[in-house]
Design an enzyme around this catalytic site. Structure first.
Site, PDB file in Angstrom:
ATOM      1  CE1 TYR A 197      27.904  67.877  43.739  1.00  0.00           C
ATOM      2  CE2 TYR A 197      30.170  68.590  44.117  1.00  0.00           C
ATOM      3  CZ  TYR A 197      30.014  67.804  43.663  1.00  0.00           C
ATOM      4  OH  TYR A 197      30.039  65.874  43.561  1.00  0.00           O
ATOM      5  CG  ASP A 244      25.138  72.466  36.593  1.00  0.00           C
ATOM      6  OD1 ASP A 244      26.084  71.865  37.559  1.00  0.00           O
ATOM      7  OD2 ASP A 244      24.336  71.248  36.161  1.00  0.00           O
ATOM      8  CE  LYS A 259      21.376  66.083  41.101  1.00  0.00           C
ATOM      9  NZ  LYS A 259      22.005  65.828  41.890  1.00  0.00           N
TER      10      LYS A 259
END
Ligand code: KE4
Length: 434
Positions: free
Chosen positions: A150, A245, A273
């Site tokens: 994702y 990623d 994050k």
């Protein structure tokens, strides 16, 4: 440890009722709605160190950590202090600040493959921009992504594996048009042969390969030996951009992320994050020759009103300085190994088929008899059992990620005593639900 009879959530239920009248599904991000575990979400009042405190007064040992950012614990005094100092000077200027360069220097010093970078506002913005840069820099159209990975709600990456023969993606979310997804090729994760075939079929039109070097979004799935190296070699050979990623594993598994752990160097890296310390901040960066193609240095457009926001950069800098100066990674590794061992023993004692897959302080207890290397295996997990495991732990004051397909995270404030409490609670729950 909370006993399973003391837990109640009447205030959260009322809050959820109200939220559902105002927000789709009562949440601002679907992962929080507990759809994967059943029941209704807990509404949080505050958080501190390893704990969440919900609006019904339940204290919970937190293993989501805001889905990754809170590696130094919630409301760390140094992070709060940095934000307080910044906010007294205003919240946003829409003009450059020295703080953005200071944060950029911290990132460049921590992640050697990143020579230049752009600060954006989320992981999604980071991956969307990196894809656009790869396409702009190569003049090519096609993108390879892997099922179970994702990368945020980027239209071109919100696709499921399409017709097996062509492996060309088809829209997975309404609103993603075939025109958007026709250039997205979906492959099985950890399968080098499939990528070799895709390069044979599309090599001269492949702009990039994007992947989570350590997947967190189908649960924790580390790379098979040789997988990352193989993808790297193929991208180099065919002139495609390799994008790691690291929104989730960046600064999580090492200061230099997964690329430091596995020694494989991407062309571009996306982060989020942890890098924002819990405030909205994403990063894409990499080789200067690539990044200098971004406007106004180059012609690839990307912009953002709040990019490099002073509060977010302050929180990010305070967090990265703590990670650089206190280096909690050996502690996190030690506690991660204990937690993994304890959960595995608890599942074995309950005779529940399981896999524990871990890198540092991110891990997943899969209810699956087979190791999970790709979505094909992940999709066979016992999700119903996971829901009962999740709620059994909530009733005992432990807050795990609310999906079998998410990694758990813990922080440098999770003490060995809390890890032991978690293992004990899991032992009770797993015996109960087996
Ligand atoms: P955001 O746009 O949510 O900041 O980042 C998107 C993203 C990109 N890349 C990876 C590897 C990610 O894990 C994410 C976001 N992760 C999810 C949960 N695993 C965030 C939780 C949510 O969507 O609410």
């Amino acid at each position: 440890m909370a006993d399973s009879t003391s837990f109640q959530q009447s205030n959260s239920l009322a809050a959820f009722e109200r939220a559902q009248k105002l927000l789709p599904g009562g949440v601002n991000s679907p992962a929080r709605a507990f759809g994967a575990v059943g029941g209704k979400p807990l509404f949080i009042e505050r958080a501190e160190g390893p704990y969440l405190f919900d609006i019904d007064g339940n204290q919970l040992i937190d293993y989501i950590g805001s889905w990754g950012p809170m590696i130094v614990g919630h409301a760390h005094p140094k992070v709060i202090e940095a934000i307080e100092a910044a906010v007294k000077k205003g919240t946003s200027y829409g003009a450059p600040t020295g703080a953005e360069s200071e944060l950029a220097e911290l990132i460049v010093d921590s992640v050697p493959s990143v020579e230049k970078l752009r600060l954006v506002n989320s992981g999604t913005e980071a991956t969307m921009s990196a894809i656009r840069l790869a396409r702009g820099a190569t003049g090519r159209n096609k993108v390879i992504k892997f099922s179970g990975n994702y990368h945020g709600h980027v239209d071109s990456l919100l696709v499921a594996a399409g017709s097996s023969a062509a492996n060309l993606g088809v829209p997975d979310s309404p609103g993603v048009t075939p025109g958007t997804s026709q250039d997205t090729i979906i492959l099985e994760h950890n399968e080098l042969a499939a990528i070799q075939q895709a390069f044979r079929d599309h090599g001269d039109d492949l702009a990039c390969v994007i992947l989570e070097p350590i997947v967190g979004n189908m649960g924790c799935v580390p790379p098979k030996p040789g997988f990352l190296e193989g993808v790297r070699d193929l991208c180099t050979k065919h002139g495609a951009v390799l994008i790691f990623d690291e929104v989730m594993c960046g600064f999580r598994v090492a200061l230099g992320g997964a690329q430091e752990v596995y020694g494989v160097t991407p062309d571009l890296t996306t982060m989020g994050k942890i890098v924002g310390g819990g405030l909205p901040l994403g990063v894409y960066g990499g080789k200067a020759e690539l990044m200098d193609q971004v406007l106004p240095a180059g012609k690839v457009f990307q912009a953002g009103t709040l990019s490099g926001n002073p509060l977010a950069t302050a929180a990010g800098m305070a967090t990265l300085k703590l990670l650089r100066d206190e280096s909690p990674y050996a502690y996190l590794e030690e506690q991660g190994a204990r937690l993994a061992e304890g959960l595995a023993q608890a599942a074995s004692a309950a005779e529940i088929p399981h896999q524990i897959q871990r890198v540092g302080s991110m891990m997943t207890l899969f209810f699956n008899a087979e190791p999970v290397h790709s979505w094909e295996q992940a999709s066979k997990c016992d999700k119903e059992l996971f829901g009962r495991y999740f709620w059994g732990l909530v009733h005992r004051g432990v807050y795990m990620p609310c999906s079998q397909y998410e990694a758990l995270f813990f922080s440098s404030t999770h003490t060995p005593e809390l890890i032991d409490k978690t293992i004990a609670a899991a032992g009770e729950v797993l015996k109960e639900i087996a």
